[in-house]
Write a protein that holds these residues in place. Sequence first.
Motif, PDB file in Angstrom:
ATOM      1  N   TYR A  94       0.807  -1.218   0.000  1.00  0.00           N
ATOM      2  CA  TYR A  94       0.000   0.000   0.000  1.00  0.00           C
ATOM      3  C   TYR A  94       0.847   1.279   0.000  1.00  0.00           C
ATOM      4  N   THR A  95       1.686   1.436   1.008  1.00  0.00           N
ATOM      5  CA  THR A  95       2.475   2.670   1.109  1.00  0.00           C
ATOM      6  C   THR A  95       3.514   2.745   0.005  1.00  0.00           C
ATOM      7  N   GLY A  96       4.137   1.617  -0.308  1.00  0.00           N
ATOM      8  CA  GLY A  96       5.112   1.609  -1.398  1.00  0.00           C
ATOM      9  C   GLY A  96       4.479   2.012  -2.711  1.00  0.00           C
ATOM     10  N   SER A  97       3.321   1.460  -3.009  1.00  0.00           N
ATOM     11  CA  SER A  97       2.629   1.806  -4.259  1.00  0.00           C
ATOM     12  C   SER A  97       2.162   3.248  -4.259  1.00  0.00           C
ATOM     13  N   ARG A  98       1.600   3.673  -3.144  1.00  0.00           N
ATOM     14  CA  ARG A  98       1.079   5.046  -3.068  1.00  0.00           C
ATOM     15  C   ARG A  98       2.190   6.065  -3.305  1.00  0.00           C
ATOM     16  N   ASP A 103       4.660  10.319  -8.112  1.00  0.00           N
ATOM     17  CA  ASP A 103       5.321  11.153  -9.123  1.00  0.00           C
ATOM     18  C   ASP A 103       4.793  10.868 -10.523  1.00  0.00           C
ATOM     19  N   VAL A 104       4.509   9.602 -10.806  1.00  0.00           N
ATOM     20  CA  VAL A 104       4.002   9.227 -12.127  1.00  0.00           C
ATOM     21  C   VAL A 104       2.664   9.907 -12.376  1.00  0.00           C
ATOM     22  N   PHE A 105       1.747   9.763 -11.432  1.00  0.00           N
ATOM     23  CA  PHE A 105       0.421  10.356 -11.604  1.00  0.00           C
ATOM     24  C   PHE A 105       0.471  11.877 -11.549  1.00  0.00           C
ATOM     25  N   SER A 106       1.340  12.416 -10.712  1.00  0.00           N
ATOM     26  CA  SER A 106       1.485  13.867 -10.618  1.00  0.00           C
ATOM     27  C   SER A 106       2.000  14.447 -11.935  1.00  0.00           C
ATOM     28  N   ASP A 107       2.991  13.810 -12.527  1.00  0.00           N
ATOM     29  CA  ASP A 107       3.524  14.277 -13.815  1.00  0.00           C
ATOM     30  C   ASP A 107       2.477  14.186 -14.908  1.00  0.00           C
ATOM     31  N   LYS A 108       1.705  13.103 -14.941  1.00  0.00           N
ATOM     32  CA  LYS A 108       0.659  12.951 -15.941  1.00  0.00           C
ATOM     33  C   LYS A 108      -0.419  14.020 -15.774  1.00  0.00           C
ATOM     34  N   ALA A 109      -0.773  14.339 -14.543  1.00  0.00           N
ATOM     35  CA  ALA A 109      -1.787  15.373 -14.293  1.00  0.00           C
ATOM     36  C   ALA A 109      -1.263  16.749 -14.721  1.00  0.00           C
ATOM     37  N   LYS A 110       0.018  17.011 -14.471  1.00  0.00           N
ATOM     38  CA  LYS A 110       0.591  18.285 -14.894  1.00  0.00           C
ATOM     39  C   LYS A 110       0.621  18.407 -16.407  1.00  0.00           C
TER      40      LYS A 110
END
Length: 114
Positions: A94-98, A103-110
Amino acid sequence: TTVFTGAQIVAAPPKQEAKSVLTAAKPFLTGSIAGCFSTCCIQPMDMIKVRIQLNAASGAAASPVGIASKMIAEEGVASLYAGLSAGLTRQVVYTGSRLGFYDVFSDKAKEANG
């Protein structure tokens, strides 16, 4: 680099620098390690909390210190860490995946929001 396609010679697109495996895995690893460390620290208190809840369900009330003393006297210090493997597994997944995918999801959203 050029590629011959039969009819024409086309310049191949430049290869992007691929992130190393360690660089890509670093957020996952650090998140997993941090989660496991916190679980190891909090596990004894969580185990005492569970025993308090079980006692309350049966109508018996006891203090945290009394429960901890009884657990250590009757079951040993290791009883405070019963169920630790499940907590560590949860933290790795859970924590490792989160934190690993943040960064992956944050970059995609940006990129999507320009």
